[in-house]
Write an enzyme that holds these catalytic residues in place. Structure first.
Site, short mmCIF file in Angstrom:
data_model
loop_
_atom_site.label_atom_id
_atom_site.label_comp_id
_atom_site.label_asym_id
_atom_site.label_seq_id
_atom_site.Cartn_x
_atom_site.Cartn_y
_atom_site.Cartn_z
N GLY A 1 5.20 3.83 -9.17
CA GLY A 1 5.97 2.58 -9.33
C GLY A 1 5.05 1.37 -9.24
N HIS A 2 4.14 1.40 -8.26
CA HIS A 2 3.17 0.31 -8.13
C HIS A 2 2.24 0.28 -9.35
CE1 HIS A 2 3.92 1.21 -3.69
NE2 HIS A 2 4.22 -0.07 -3.77
N GLY B 1 0.81 -1.22 0.00
CA GLY B 1 0.00 0.00 0.00
C GLY B 1 0.84 1.26 0.00
N ALA B 2 0.18 2.41 0.33
CA ALA B 2 0.79 3.73 0.17
C ALA B 2 1.32 3.81 -1.27
CB ALA B 2 1.87 4.00 1.20
N LEU B 3 0.40 3.55 -2.19
CA LEU B 3 0.79 3.31 -3.58
C LEU B 3 1.26 4.57 -4.29
CD1 LEU B 3 -2.08 0.86 -4.63
CD2 LEU B 3 0.16 0.33 -3.64
N ASP C 1 13.45 -3.68 -5.59
CA ASP C 1 13.78 -4.66 -4.55
C ASP C 1 14.48 -5.82 -5.24
OD1 ASP C 1 12.30 -3.58 -2.02
OD2 ASP C 1 10.95 -3.29 -3.70
N GLN D 1 7.72 -9.49 7.95
CA GLN D 1 8.93 -9.11 7.21
C GLN D 1 9.60 -7.85 7.78
OE1 GLN D 1 6.70 -8.54 3.43
NE2 GLN D 1 8.05 -6.81 3.12
N ARG E 1 8.10 4.81 1.37
CA ARG E 1 8.81 5.43 2.50
C ARG E 1 9.20 6.88 2.23
NH1 ARG E 1 10.52 -0.05 3.30
NH2 ARG E 1 10.15 -0.66 5.46
N SER F 1 9.19 5.30 -3.71
CA SER F 1 9.04 4.39 -2.58
C SER F 1 7.98 4.94 -1.65
CB SER F 1 10.37 4.27 -1.84
OG SER F 1 10.18 3.68 -0.58
P1 AMP Z 1 6.01 -2.39 -1.62
O1 AMP Z 1 4.61 -1.88 -1.52
O2 AMP Z 1 7.04 -1.37 -1.33
O3 AMP Z 1 6.19 -3.69 -0.90
O4 AMP Z 1 6.24 -2.72 -3.15
C1 AMP Z 1 5.36 -3.56 -3.87
C2 AMP Z 1 5.97 -3.86 -5.20
O5 AMP Z 1 6.18 -2.65 -5.91
C3 AMP Z 1 7.33 -4.55 -5.07
O6 AMP Z 1 7.44 -5.54 -6.07
C4 AMP Z 1 8.28 -3.40 -5.31
O7 AMP Z 1 9.53 -3.81 -5.83
C5 AMP Z 1 7.52 -2.59 -6.34
N1 AMP Z 1 8.01 -1.22 -6.36
C6 AMP Z 1 8.22 -0.41 -5.30
N2 AMP Z 1 8.77 0.75 -5.70
C7 AMP Z 1 8.92 0.66 -7.05
C8 AMP Z 1 9.43 1.53 -8.05
N3 AMP Z 1 9.94 2.73 -7.74
N4 AMP Z 1 9.44 1.11 -9.33
C9 AMP Z 1 8.94 -0.11 -9.65
N5 AMP Z 1 8.44 -0.98 -8.76
C10 AMP Z 1 8.43 -0.60 -7.47
#
Ligand code: AMP
Length: 280
Positions: A36-37, A31-33, A150, A61, A187, A185
């Site tokens: 990138g998502h 979440g917090a999309l 990641d 995790q 974050r 991200s």
């Molecule tokens: P997260 O919500 O951070 O666990 O990310 C979920 C998915 O989105 C994971 O497969 C991440 O690698 C991908 N992700 C996060 N940030 C990016 C980004 N800047 N570009 C592409 N994919 C991303």
């Protein structure tokens, strides 16, 4: 977009499509999309008939309880973003829906879990293995889309799929960046304005060090990077490694015929950010 909170209801819905031989694409997130998502949703929509996204901040995790407690949550905005992106189904489970009370599955990923994120975040990849295995076994997608931001996680997930012999293709997708180069991200939204500016130095340093590795060698490049990070008052160095991009074995000497990836983790203020760059 339909939202589901239990895997049982989602499974019933997805069965309507699998019986028609439709392919299912899956994008797991916390979440917090951000865009990138959304780029992963777009890859799934191009390659599959139906796209399922999950939002679940997986407690197993996180090795740092403060990081877990403060992980950003923006559910209303996430639903808007996913609806706009044309995602078909969203799975937003509770911890109880993911983990049965007697759950005690443990994963071992050998060398891969001993380095980089595995070394810095004890138990992190076991937690990733737990949640990804449950999601893949429940949703049974044909393809699952992960971001190469990641980098090590994608390798872990591919290993997991082999270990469990799951019939799913893991698709690694490119990193989406902000205009100043910072990898997107969830974050990033926790950074102060000043920290956000400083964070943009991470991709800048990665690009600079890339040009240094061939003429000066890996040792010098690593020293340079550590020095740059340590010279920034708002940054704390975690790791910077130069690795074989297919095995993640640490490289001592640069060889342009070996596919090579630079991987970095840095705290900016209290926020830990990671990034990577493939250089050959
Ligand atoms: P997260 O919500 O951070 O666990 O990310 C979920 C998915 O989105 C994971 O497969 C991440 O690698 C991908 N992700 C996060 N940030 C990016 C980004 N800047 N570009 C592409 N994919 C991303």
């Amino acid at each position: 977009m339909q939202v589901f909170h239990t895997i049982d209801e989602l499974k019933i819905k997805l069965a309507e499509y699998t019986i028609l031989d439709k392919t299912i694409g899956f994008v797991p997130t916390m979440g917090a999309l951000h865009d990138g998502h959304v780029s992963l949703i777009n890859f799934s929509k191009k390659q599959c008939d139906i796209t399922v996204c999950s939002i679940f901040v997986n407690p197993t995790q996180f090795n740092n309880s403060e990081d877990l407690a403060r992980y950003p949550k923006t559910p209303e905005n996430d639903i808007l973003l996913l609806t706009h992106a044309g995602c078909d189904f969203l799975y937003m489970p509770t911890v109880d829906d993911i983990y049965p009370p007697d759950f005690n599955r443990t994963f071992h990923f050998g060398y891969l879990e001993t380095i980089l994120e595995g070394a810095s975040r004890a138990g992190h990849f076991n937690g990733v293995g737990q949640v990804v295995s449950i999601l893949l076994e429940g949703i049974k997608p044909h393809k699952a889309f992960f971001g190469s931001k990641d980098y090590q996680q994608v390798m872990i997930v591919k290993t997991l799929v082999k270990q469990l012999n799951l019939p799913v293709e893991i698709v690694s997708c490119p990193i989406l960046r902000e205009p100043d180069g910072l990898a997107m991200s969830s974050r990033n939204m926790r950074l102060t304005a000043q920290e956000r500016k400083v964070a943009a130095l991470i991709p800048k340093f990665l690009n600079e060090v890339k040009g240094m590795i061939k003429p000066s060698g890996i040792d010098e490049a690593k020293k340079w990077m550590k020095h740059q990070i340590e010279s920034e008052p708002l940054m704390t160095f975690d790791y910077f490694e130069v690795c074989d991009a297919t095995s993640l074995h640490e490289l001592k000497e640069y060889d342009e015929t070996v596919s090579t990836v630079l991987l970095i983790a840095v705290f900016v203020g209290k926020i830990r950010l990671i990034d990577n760059l493939i250089i050959s």
